[in-house]
Design a protein around this motif. Sequence first.
Motif, PDB file in Angstrom:
ATOM      1  N   LEU A  13       7.372  18.766 -11.499  1.00 36.29           N
ATOM      2  CA  LEU A  13       8.623  17.987 -10.075  1.00 36.29           C
ATOM      3  C   LEU A  13       9.017  17.327 -10.583  1.00 36.29           C
ATOM      4  CD1 LEU A  13       5.769  18.738  -7.142  1.00 36.29           C
ATOM      5  CD2 LEU A  13       7.543  20.601  -7.898  1.00 36.29           C
ATOM      6  N   PRO A  14      10.880  17.042 -10.314  1.00 34.96           N
ATOM      7  CA  PRO A  14      11.251  16.209 -10.422  1.00 34.96           C
ATOM      8  C   PRO A  14      10.983  14.550 -10.057  1.00 34.96           C
ATOM      9  CG  PRO A  14      12.743  17.781  -9.223  1.00 34.96           C
ATOM     10  CD  PRO A  14      10.971  18.734  -8.997  1.00 34.96           C
ATOM     11  N   PRO A  15      11.342  13.915 -10.303  1.00 39.13           N
ATOM     12  CA  PRO A  15      10.772  12.408  -9.815  1.00 39.13           C
ATOM     13  C   PRO A  15      11.287  12.187  -8.217  1.00 39.13           C
ATOM     14  CG  PRO A  15      11.900  11.539 -11.616  1.00 39.13           C
ATOM     15  CD  PRO A  15      11.495  13.726 -12.058  1.00 39.13           C
ATOM     16  N   PHE A  16      11.142  11.517  -7.613  1.00 41.87           N
ATOM     17  CA  PHE A  16      11.568  11.500  -5.942  1.00 41.87           C
ATOM     18  C   PHE A  16      13.506  11.117  -6.230  1.00 41.87           C
ATOM     19  CE2 PHE A  16       7.228  10.822  -4.476  1.00 41.87           C
ATOM     20  CZ  PHE A  16       6.697  12.309  -4.314  1.00 41.87           C
ATOM     21  N   ARG A  72       0.248  -1.166   0.384  1.00 38.08           N
ATOM     22  CA  ARG A  72       0.136  -0.005  -0.281  1.00 38.08           C
ATOM     23  C   ARG A  72       0.576   1.260   0.025  1.00 38.08           C
ATOM     24  NH1 ARG A  72      -3.025  -1.306   4.101  1.00 38.08           N
ATOM     25  NH2 ARG A  72      -0.969   0.486   5.930  1.00 38.08           N
ATOM     26  N   HIS A  73       2.070   1.512   1.066  1.00 39.67           N
ATOM     27  CA  HIS A  73       3.063   2.497   0.483  1.00 39.67           C
ATOM     28  C   HIS A  73       3.225   2.637  -0.287  1.00 39.67           C
ATOM     29  CE1 HIS A  73       2.967   2.096   5.417  1.00 39.67           C
ATOM     30  NE2 HIS A  73       1.700   2.506   5.172  1.00 39.67           N
ATOM     31  N   GLU A  74       4.317   1.491  -1.007  1.00 36.55           N
ATOM     32  CA  GLU A  74       4.470   1.847  -2.462  1.00 36.55           C
ATOM     33  C   GLU A  74       3.673   2.309  -3.319  1.00 36.55           C
ATOM     34  OE1 GLU A  74       7.401   1.797  -4.002  1.00 36.55           O
ATOM     35  OE2 GLU A  74       8.392   0.763  -1.817  1.00 36.55           O
ATOM     36  N   ARG A  75       1.937   1.767  -3.025  1.00 32.84           N
ATOM     37  CA  ARG A  75       1.514   2.472  -4.200  1.00 32.84           C
ATOM     38  C   ARG A  75       0.850   4.143  -3.857  1.00 32.84           C
ATOM     39  NH1 ARG A  75      -3.266  -1.532  -6.170  1.00 32.84           N
ATOM     40  NH2 ARG A  75      -2.257  -3.556  -6.522  1.00 32.84           N
ATOM     41  N   ILE A  76       0.798   4.090  -3.320  1.00 32.92           N
ATOM     42  CA  ILE A  76       1.140   5.262  -2.516  1.00 32.92           C
ATOM     43  C   ILE A  76       1.841   6.624  -2.729  1.00 32.92           C
ATOM     44  CG2 ILE A  76       0.734   7.172  -1.003  1.00 32.92           C
ATOM     45  CD1 ILE A  76      -1.031   4.939   0.689  1.00 32.92           C
ATOM     46  N   LEU A  77       3.268   5.990  -2.517  1.00 32.64           N
ATOM     47  CA  LEU A  77       4.686   7.365  -2.869  1.00 32.64           C
ATOM     48  C   LEU A  77       4.628   7.150  -4.454  1.00 32.64           C
ATOM     49  CD1 LEU A  77       7.009   5.902  -0.717  1.00 32.64           C
ATOM     50  CD2 LEU A  77       6.238   8.068  -1.114  1.00 32.64           C
ATOM     51  N   LEU A 114      14.071  10.872  -0.537  1.00 34.23           N
ATOM     52  CA  LEU A 114      12.518  11.351  -0.736  1.00 34.23           C
ATOM     53  C   LEU A 114      11.731   9.907  -0.245  1.00 34.23           C
ATOM     54  CD1 LEU A 114      11.172  13.299  -0.045  1.00 34.23           C
ATOM     55  CD2 LEU A 114      10.888  13.896  -2.514  1.00 34.23           C
ATOM     56  N   ARG A 115      12.076   8.984  -0.940  1.00 28.87           N
ATOM     57  CA  ARG A 115      11.568   7.684  -1.244  1.00 28.87           C
ATOM     58  C   ARG A 115      11.173   7.168   0.099  1.00 28.87           C
ATOM     59  NH1 ARG A 115       9.106   6.158  -5.355  1.00 28.87           N
ATOM     60  NH2 ARG A 115       8.844   3.994  -4.775  1.00 28.87           N
ATOM     61  N   VAL A 116      12.672   7.084   0.294  1.00 26.75           N
ATOM     62  CA  VAL A 116      13.207   6.688   2.054  1.00 26.75           C
ATOM     63  C   VAL A 116      12.327   7.409   3.227  1.00 26.75           C
ATOM     64  CG1 VAL A 116      14.651   5.698   4.064  1.00 26.75           C
ATOM     65  CG2 VAL A 116      15.204   4.718   1.454  1.00 26.75           C
ATOM     66  N   ARG A 117      12.516   8.538   3.179  1.00 26.31           N
ATOM     67  CA  ARG A 117      12.035   9.205   4.311  1.00 26.31           C
ATOM     68  C   ARG A 117      10.328   9.269   4.130  1.00 26.31           C
ATOM     69  NH1 ARG A 117      13.801  14.924   2.879  1.00 26.31           N
ATOM     70  NH2 ARG A 117      11.128  15.139   2.771  1.00 26.31           N
TER      71      ARG A 117
END
Length: 73
Positions: A40-43, A23-28, A47-50
Amino acid sequence: MNNFGTGPTLREASPHLRDDAQRHERILEVAERNSVIEGLPPFSEELRVRLLRQLAAITPAEPQTARGELPQS
């Protein structure tokens, strides 16, 4: 949060949303896609880890139904 009924939450009703990591991966994925569409630039990996840590911190351990029972698998 408003309670609009006694039925299952979206997290309880959808097998794709029950697994926290998935679910968290889908949200990101959706947040990043929308950000890129807005210019905006890709994450970055940092940032993804945070963001994943923040999502994990605010996620309750187990979803509960309105009756206080665990959802059926």
